[in-house]
Design a protein around this motif. Structure first.
Motif, PDB file in Angstrom:
ATOM      1  N   GLN A  55      49.018  22.835  37.320  1.00 27.94           N
ATOM      2  CA  GLN A  55      47.666  22.450  36.907  1.00 27.94           C
ATOM      3  C   GLN A  55      46.671  22.639  38.045  1.00 27.94           C
ATOM      4  O   GLN A  55      45.550  23.132  37.837  1.00 27.94           O
ATOM      5  CB  GLN A  55      47.646  20.985  36.458  1.00 27.94           C
ATOM      6  N   ARG A  56      47.062  22.269  39.260  1.00 28.93           N
ATOM      7  CA  ARG A  56      46.153  22.372  40.399  1.00 28.93           C
ATOM      8  C   ARG A  56      45.939  23.830  40.800  1.00 28.93           C
ATOM      9  O   ARG A  56      44.826  24.214  41.177  1.00 28.93           O
ATOM     10  CB  ARG A  56      46.695  21.546  41.560  1.00 28.93           C
ATOM     11  N   LEU A  57      46.976  24.635  40.735  1.00 25.75           N
ATOM     12  CA  LEU A  57      46.812  26.063  41.003  1.00 25.75           C
ATOM     13  C   LEU A  57      45.885  26.683  39.961  1.00 25.75           C
ATOM     14  O   LEU A  57      44.967  27.450  40.311  1.00 25.75           O
ATOM     15  CB  LEU A  57      48.169  26.767  40.973  1.00 25.75           C
ATOM     16  N   ARG A  58      46.116  26.364  38.704  1.00 22.33           N
ATOM     17  CA  ARG A  58      45.303  26.921  37.621  1.00 22.33           C
ATOM     18  C   ARG A  58      43.833  26.515  37.764  1.00 22.33           C
ATOM     19  O   ARG A  58      42.932  27.293  37.454  1.00 22.33           O
ATOM     20  CB  ARG A  58      45.858  26.455  36.272  1.00 22.33           C
ATOM     21  N   ALA A  59      43.596  25.293  38.259  1.00 22.67           N
ATOM     22  CA  ALA A  59      42.222  24.810  38.419  1.00 22.67           C
ATOM     23  C   ALA A  59      41.468  25.574  39.494  1.00 22.67           C
ATOM     24  O   ALA A  59      40.233  25.634  39.471  1.00 22.67           O
ATOM     25  CB  ALA A  59      42.241  23.317  38.760  1.00 22.67           C
ATOM     26  N   LEU A  60      42.188  26.166  40.445  1.00 22.98           N
ATOM     27  CA  LEU A  60      41.537  26.880  41.547  1.00 22.98           C
ATOM     28  C   LEU A  60      41.025  28.256  41.132  1.00 22.98           C
ATOM     29  O   LEU A  60      40.004  28.723  41.648  1.00 22.98           O
ATOM     30  CB  LEU A  60      42.525  27.064  42.707  1.00 22.98           C
ATOM     31  N   ALA A  61      41.709  28.929  40.221  1.00 24.48           N
ATOM     32  CA  ALA A  61      41.455  30.345  39.956  1.00 24.48           C
ATOM     33  C   ALA A  61      40.512  30.572  38.779  1.00 24.48           C
ATOM     34  O   ALA A  61      40.169  29.652  38.034  1.00 24.48           O
ATOM     35  CB  ALA A  61      42.779  31.057  39.708  1.00 24.48           C
ATOM     36  N   GLY A  62      40.097  31.844  38.647  1.00 24.12           N
ATOM     37  CA  GLY A  62      39.282  32.250  37.515  1.00 24.12           C
ATOM     38  C   GLY A  62      37.791  32.095  37.751  1.00 24.12           C
ATOM     39  O   GLY A  62      37.355  31.413  38.682  1.00 24.12           O
ATOM     40  N   PRO A  63      36.968  32.714  36.895  1.00 22.61           N
ATOM     41  CA  PRO A  63      35.515  32.684  37.063  1.00 22.61           C
ATOM     42  C   PRO A  63      34.901  31.297  36.928  1.00 22.61           C
ATOM     43  O   PRO A  63      33.784  31.062  37.399  1.00 22.61           O
ATOM     44  CB  PRO A  63      35.018  33.620  35.962  1.00 22.61           C
ATOM     45  N   LYS A  64      35.599  30.382  36.297  1.00 26.13           N
ATOM     46  CA  LYS A  64      35.107  29.006  36.159  1.00 26.13           C
ATOM     47  C   LYS A  64      35.943  28.014  36.962  1.00 26.13           C
ATOM     48  O   LYS A  64      35.798  26.806  36.817  1.00 26.13           O
ATOM     49  CB  LYS A  64      35.100  28.596  34.679  1.00 26.13           C
ATOM     50  N   GLY A  65      36.827  28.547  37.820  1.00 26.34           N
ATOM     51  CA  GLY A  65      37.690  27.699  38.622  1.00 26.34           C
ATOM     52  C   GLY A  65      36.965  27.084  39.803  1.00 26.34           C
ATOM     53  O   GLY A  65      35.812  27.422  40.107  1.00 26.34           O
ATOM     54  N   LEU A  66      37.656  26.198  40.493  1.00 25.27           N
ATOM     55  CA  LEU A  66      37.049  25.478  41.611  1.00 25.27           C
ATOM     56  C   LEU A  66      36.594  26.416  42.722  1.00 25.27           C
ATOM     57  O   LEU A  66      35.526  26.220  43.310  1.00 25.27           O
ATOM     58  CB  LEU A  66      38.046  24.453  42.171  1.00 25.27           C
ATOM     59  N   TYR A  67      37.390  27.431  43.018  1.00 24.57           N
ATOM     60  CA  TYR A  67      37.014  28.350  44.099  1.00 24.57           C
ATOM     61  C   TYR A  67      35.731  29.096  43.749  1.00 24.57           C
ATOM     62  O   TYR A  67      34.827  29.228  44.581  1.00 24.57           O
ATOM     63  CB  TYR A  67      38.152  29.329  44.370  1.00 24.57           C
ATOM     64  N   ALA A  68      35.617  29.592  42.530  1.00 24.04           N
ATOM     65  CA  ALA A  68      34.423  30.317  42.105  1.00 24.04           C
ATOM     66  C   ALA A  68      33.198  29.412  42.115  1.00 24.04           C
ATOM     67  O   ALA A  68      32.084  29.848  42.442  1.00 24.04           O
ATOM     68  CB  ALA A  68      34.639  30.905  40.710  1.00 24.04           C
ATOM     69  N   ASP A  93      54.645  39.876  45.235  1.00 23.09           N
ATOM     70  CA  ASP A  93      54.041  41.082  45.803  1.00 23.09           C
ATOM     71  C   ASP A  93      52.692  40.706  46.395  1.00 23.09           C
ATOM     72  O   ASP A  93      51.816  40.195  45.692  1.00 23.09           O
ATOM     73  CB  ASP A  93      53.840  42.157  44.727  1.00 23.09           C
ATOM     74  N   MET A  94      52.538  40.963  47.680  1.00 25.54           N
ATOM     75  CA  MET A  94      51.301  40.645  48.373  1.00 25.54           C
ATOM     76  C   MET A  94      50.231  41.685  48.045  1.00 25.54           C
ATOM     77  O   MET A  94      50.528  42.883  47.959  1.00 25.54           O
ATOM     78  CB  MET A  94      51.552  40.623  49.887  1.00 25.54           C
ATOM     79  N   CYS A  95      48.990  41.244  47.831  1.00 21.09           N
ATOM     80  CA  CYS A  95      47.882  42.155  47.568  1.00 21.09           C
ATOM     81  C   CYS A  95      46.619  41.587  48.214  1.00 21.09           C
ATOM     82  O   CYS A  95      46.169  40.505  47.841  1.00 21.09           O
ATOM     83  CB  CYS A  95      47.670  42.341  46.068  1.00 21.09           C
ATOM     84  N   GLU A  96      46.083  42.309  49.194  1.00 22.73           N
ATOM     85  CA  GLU A  96      44.865  41.889  49.871  1.00 22.73           C
ATOM     86  C   GLU A  96      43.679  42.780  49.517  1.00 22.73           C
ATOM     87  O   GLU A  96      42.674  42.803  50.223  1.00 22.73           O
ATOM     88  CB  GLU A  96      45.087  41.886  51.388  1.00 22.73           C
ATOM     89  N   ALA A  97      43.784  43.489  48.409  1.00 16.50           N
ATOM     90  CA  ALA A  97      42.696  44.350  47.961  1.00 16.50           C
ATOM     91  C   ALA A  97      41.727  43.554  47.091  1.00 16.50           C
ATOM     92  O   ALA A  97      42.083  42.532  46.515  1.00 16.50           O
ATOM     93  CB  ALA A  97      43.256  45.533  47.174  1.00 16.50           C
ATOM     94  N   GLY A  98      40.481  44.060  47.012  1.00 12.22           N
ATOM     95  CA  GLY A  98      39.504  43.427  46.136  1.00 12.22           C
ATOM     96  C   GLY A  98      38.692  42.362  46.822  1.00 12.22           C
ATOM     97  O   GLY A  98      38.769  42.155  48.041  1.00 12.22           O
ATOM     98  N   THR A  99      37.894  41.655  46.043  1.00 14.22           N
ATOM     99  CA  THR A  99      37.048  40.580  46.560  1.00 14.22           C
ATOM    100  C   THR A  99      37.892  39.356  46.887  1.00 14.22           C
ATOM    101  O   THR A  99      39.067  39.267  46.502  1.00 14.22           O
ATOM    102  CB  THR A  99      35.989  40.188  45.521  1.00 14.22           C
ATOM    103  N   LEU A 100      37.292  38.402  47.580  1.00 10.68           N
ATOM    104  CA  LEU A 100      38.010  37.158  47.889  1.00 10.68           C
ATOM    105  C   LEU A 100      38.431  36.453  46.604  1.00 10.68           C
ATOM    106  O   LEU A 100      39.529  35.900  46.523  1.00 10.68           O
ATOM    107  CB  LEU A 100      37.136  36.250  48.752  1.00 10.68           C
ATOM    108  N   GLN A 101      37.562  36.462  45.593  1.00  7.60           N
ATOM    109  CA  GLN A 101      37.899  35.834  44.318  1.00  7.60           C
ATOM    110  C   GLN A 101      39.101  36.510  43.685  1.00  7.60           C
ATOM    111  O   GLN A 101      40.010  35.846  43.173  1.00  7.60           O
ATOM    112  CB  GLN A 101      36.709  35.884  43.366  1.00  7.60           C
TER     113      GLN A 101
END
Length: 211
Positions: free
Chosen positions: A35-48, A107-115
């Motif tokens: 739940q906490r991981l899911r809350a961080l991600a996405g366009p409406k997530g905490l990080y965004a 699989d590690m991926c550091e491509a793209g924007t921070l989001q």
């Protein structure tokens, strides 16, 4: 501790049921991490949503006021720090992805924007969460870090004041600094592991008076 020796959840320390044996973390704690991981991600997530808190005065209960003649900082540094590549959100997330990648599970991926990097890391960790609960000896440490980044983001968005820190005493004599939000801690003195409820039951450490 090996799985064969483990009979309690390493996060909440609840005894595992017979059908839960053979894992480090109980299903309830796995769901909470997810739940906490899911809350961080996405366009409406905490990080965004942190970007809307960058302006001084936003989320802290009122406009920014300065008594000095110097120009105010144009952004809130504590929010900006949370949003940086090496900050306390993306940094730990990608560290765990690298850890799981070394075990053939990510699989590690550091491509793209921070989001996009946050979203990739969260998706990867969620996908492998069931595996970690049953196989990764440091999954309790992972859970604590997820809790800390989730709370840090949520506080900035809601304007909630940081929880008060208190000092409690381990029976070995070591002092632990905790808050009401601390999910668990390991004593650096004796190595004892405490869940949240156990930490709250420890006595307050005596204050040392300077000579």
């Amino acid at each position: 501790m090996t799985l064969a020796e483990n009979a309690a959840c390493t996060i909440c320390h609840r005894d595992l049921r017979d059908d839960e044996l053979g894992r480090f973390v109980c299903p309830f704690c796995v769901d909470l991490i997810d739940q906490r991981l899911r809350a961080l991600a996405g366009p409406k997530g905490l990080y965004a949503r942190l970007s809307a808190q960058l302006a001084p005065g936003v989320g802290n209960g009122g406009p920014a006021v300065s008594g000095s003649r110097t120009a105010p900082v144009p952004v809130r540094l504590e929010v900006l720090t949370l949003m940086t590549a090496g900050g306390p959100v993306l940094g730990p997330l990608e560290t765990w992805v690298r850890d799981w990648e070394a075990q053939g599970r990510a699989d590690m991926c550091e491509a793209g924007t921070l989001q996009q990097r946050v979203d990739h890391a969260v998706g990867t960790l969620r996908f492998n969460l069931a595996w970690a609960a049953g196989n990764h000896e440091a999954v309790d440490e992972f859970a604590r870090e997820v809790h800390l980044m989730w709370r840090a983001c949520e506080r900035q968005i809601t304007g909630e004041r940081p929880a008060r820190t208190v000092s409690v005493a381990c029976p070995c004599g070591q002092t632990l600094r905790v808050t009401l939000d601390t999910a668990g801690a390991r004593c650096p003195g004796c190595g004892g592991q405490y869940g949240h409820s156990e930490l709250m039951e420890l006595p307050l450490a005596e204050r040392r008076i300077a000579a």
